[in-house]
Motif scaffolding. Structure first.
Motif, PDB file in Angstrom:
ATOM      1  N   CYS A  75     -75.616 -54.809 -10.915  1.00  0.00           N
ATOM      2  CA  CYS A  75     -75.365 -56.261 -10.885  1.00  0.00           C
ATOM      3  C   CYS A  75     -76.643 -57.073 -11.039  1.00  0.00           C
ATOM      4  O   CYS A  75     -76.599 -58.220 -11.493  1.00  0.00           O
ATOM      5  CB  CYS A  75     -74.676 -56.662  -9.580  1.00  0.00           C
ATOM      6  N   ASP A 126     -69.611 -55.905  -2.351  1.00  0.00           N
ATOM      7  CA  ASP A 126     -69.228 -55.280  -3.624  1.00  0.00           C
ATOM      8  C   ASP A 126     -70.500 -54.692  -4.232  1.00  0.00           C
ATOM      9  O   ASP A 126     -71.493 -55.398  -4.397  1.00  0.00           O
ATOM     10  CB  ASP A 126     -68.623 -56.371  -4.530  1.00  0.00           C
ATOM     11  N   HIS A 147     -61.184 -53.284 -14.077  1.00  0.00           N
ATOM     12  CA  HIS A 147     -61.776 -53.057 -15.404  1.00  0.00           C
ATOM     13  C   HIS A 147     -62.071 -51.590 -15.616  1.00  0.00           C
ATOM     14  O   HIS A 147     -62.295 -50.849 -14.652  1.00  0.00           O
ATOM     15  CB  HIS A 147     -63.091 -53.858 -15.498  1.00  0.00           C
ATOM     16  N   HIS A 153     -68.514 -52.898 -16.865  1.00  0.00           N
ATOM     17  CA  HIS A 153     -67.263 -53.523 -17.305  1.00  0.00           C
ATOM     18  C   HIS A 153     -66.911 -53.031 -18.693  1.00  0.00           C
ATOM     19  O   HIS A 153     -67.628 -53.306 -19.651  1.00  0.00           O
ATOM     20  CB  HIS A 153     -67.390 -55.059 -17.324  1.00  0.00           C
TER      21      HIS A 153
END
Ligand code: MF3
Ligand code: CO
Length: 250
Positions: free
Chosen positions: A57, A97, A171, A178
């Protein structure tokens, strides 16, 4: 296009998933009143980098996401940005997350944790969100379709009158965090991509105690419920192996 993983690639998915599970375990231990979401982020960063992985991320998207974990408190649904000024207090809930890449493959999982004593209705929301994930997981069978998974998640969550977030979906995952296909948390049985051996995807119900409407904050990342009610999230990375479906992040 949906990519199918070889058995060697599935082993790498398992290793990445195991790292994500370790991060969640350690972050959970640190969740208590007084801790900042930035401190939780640092724990996650150190474990991932220490294991030779990459926080997927970090710097992702535009504007670049500035942290390792998404830390979403109370009415924040997803993509909360860790901060030195966000101090957790008794009665909060926090969704953590985590996505990590190891040896070229990704694991992605989310949990909602309680901070101290949380009210009964919110605890039930967290429990039922997890149950909704497992209703979806039961439908992850070769020959089924993604819509079968979506429908099962939606039915469970809506049976309690909760709002199933629609603008965000699960996803596909693998070399990228993704990938195709999208895995919505609402839908119709028999629709969507057919589930095949070698597929890897994330099922991740984001469930609101109120309505499903959400809003994006000015930081361009944090998504909050429109009605200010709390939201819970539960996610695992699922791989369809020759021996059946597995969760790599548990
Ligand atoms: N698990 C989250 C997702 O699937 C990860 C988001 S990382 C971010 O959307 F960089 F996009 F914030
Ligand atoms: Co995800």
């Amino acid at each position: 296009m949906i990519e199918l993983l070889s058995s060697d690639e599935i082993e790498k998915m398992k290793a990445a998933g195991k790292l994500v599970a370790k991060v969640l375990e350690e972050v959970e231990k640190a969740v208590k009143p007084g801790v900042t979401t930035k401190e939780l982020d640092q724990i996650a960063y150190d474990i991932i980098v220490g294991a030779g992985g990459r926080p997927s991320c970090l710097n992702y998207g535009n504007p670049p996401f500035p942290a390792t974990i998404c830390a979403s408190v109370n009415d924040e649904v997803v993509h909360g940005i860790p901060s030195t000024t966000r101090v957790l207090k008794d009665g909060d809930i926090i969704t953590v997350d985590v996505v990590a890449e190891l040896d070229g493959f990704n694991g992605d999982a989310a949990r909602t944790f309680c901070v101290g004593n949380v009210d009964e209705d919110t605890k039930l929301l967290i429990e039922r969100t997890k149950e909704a994930f497992f209703k979806g997981f039961e439908q992850c069978k070769v020959g089924n379709r993604i819509g079968d998974v979506s429908y099962a998640v939606q039915q469970h969550a809506e049976s309690f009158g909760y709002g199933v977030v629609r603008v965000l979906t699960g996803h596909g995952i693998g070399r990228e965090m993704h990938m195709d296909p999208d895995v919505p948390n609402y839908g119709k049985p028999g629709r969507g991509a057919r589930i095949k051996e070698g597929m890897a995807f994330c099922v991740e119900p984001m469930i609101n105690r109120g309505t499903y409407n959400v809003e994006l904050l000015d930081d361009e990342w944090t998504i909050v419920t429109a009605d200010g009610k709390p939201s819970a999230h539960y996610e695992n990375t699922i791989v369809m192996t020759a021996d059946g479906p597995i969760m790599t992040t548990i």
